[in-house]
Design an enzyme around this catalytic site. Sequence first.
Site, PDB file in Angstrom:
ATOM      1  CE1 TYR A 168       9.323 -12.744   0.634  1.00 16.40           C
ATOM      2  CE2 TYR A 168       8.378 -14.937   0.497  1.00 16.40           C
ATOM      3  CZ  TYR A 168       8.824 -13.870   1.246  1.00 16.40           C
ATOM      4  OH  TYR A 168       8.786 -13.941   2.612  1.00 16.40           O
ATOM      5  CG  ASP A 179      10.824  -9.071   0.094  1.00 16.23           C
ATOM      6  OD1 ASP A 179      12.018  -8.753   0.298  1.00 16.23           O
ATOM      7  OD2 ASP A 179      10.063  -9.453   1.007  1.00 16.23           O
TER       8      ASP A 179
END
Length: 258
Positions: free
Chosen positions: A106, A147
Amino acid sequence: MKLATYNVNGVNGRLNVLLRWLDEAKPDIVCLQELKAPDEKFPRREIERAGYGAIWHGQKSWNGVAILARDRDLRETRRGLPGDPDDSHSRYIEAAIDGIIVGCLYLPNGNPAPGLKFDYKLRWFERLQSYAAELFELDVPVALVGDFNVMPTDLDVYAPERWRDDALFRPEVRAAYAELVAMGWTDAIRSLHPDERIYTFWKYFRNAFARDAGLRIDHFLLSPSLRERLIAAGVDKFARAWGHTSDHAPVWIDLDDR
DNA sequence: ATGTCACTACAATAGTGA
């Protein structure tokens, strides 16, 4: 084998959405981001009941990553990205599953830019590049998944001109992503769909999903031996249309079983 | 500038991060 990534935006707040998607999509391996929960509040029982083993690296309020696997051994190989012992954010966890190293990440958002958060994002990206180079040298199948908080090109943004100064699209960040890919990684989604507008995230604001005003920021980077096994890739947009859903949609790739 | 979420706390609204 279906490998997926899903920024759930709160693993407890969205638990019903996550469980429904697991039931409908039946991915084999899932990388989750933005758990927004400390380790002790990870919904282990509910996820096990859905048929998945899990490892997770949580944190109160923000960040947090996890890897789920169905009918497969899941051996944790790393938690935390190397390169900065003072980095307190839970943004990286990695496992060996079925002979593949799966790195679930992330990457920092980085807004507002310029600023301290943007500096942190660039430093994190540099650390990822260094560590990715190490993994690449091992010459084993690796997938860096999650992400990345970067739209690689104009094709990945519904309105590129409006995003030029945003931390997800500034030249330094796109360059960092391009440098990483240029080491020899394959952007799985883009390699199978070179000309298609594909989005994985739509803001909650201004009816963005209905207008398809989206961004492609969730990515799969595959090492050369995994690239050969890539069969298909897609976005489960149907889950983004549900009520009380994440602002991201789940994204998946299908790999040839070896 | 705006918009909308989840999560948190000197908690029933306001901050924060996204």
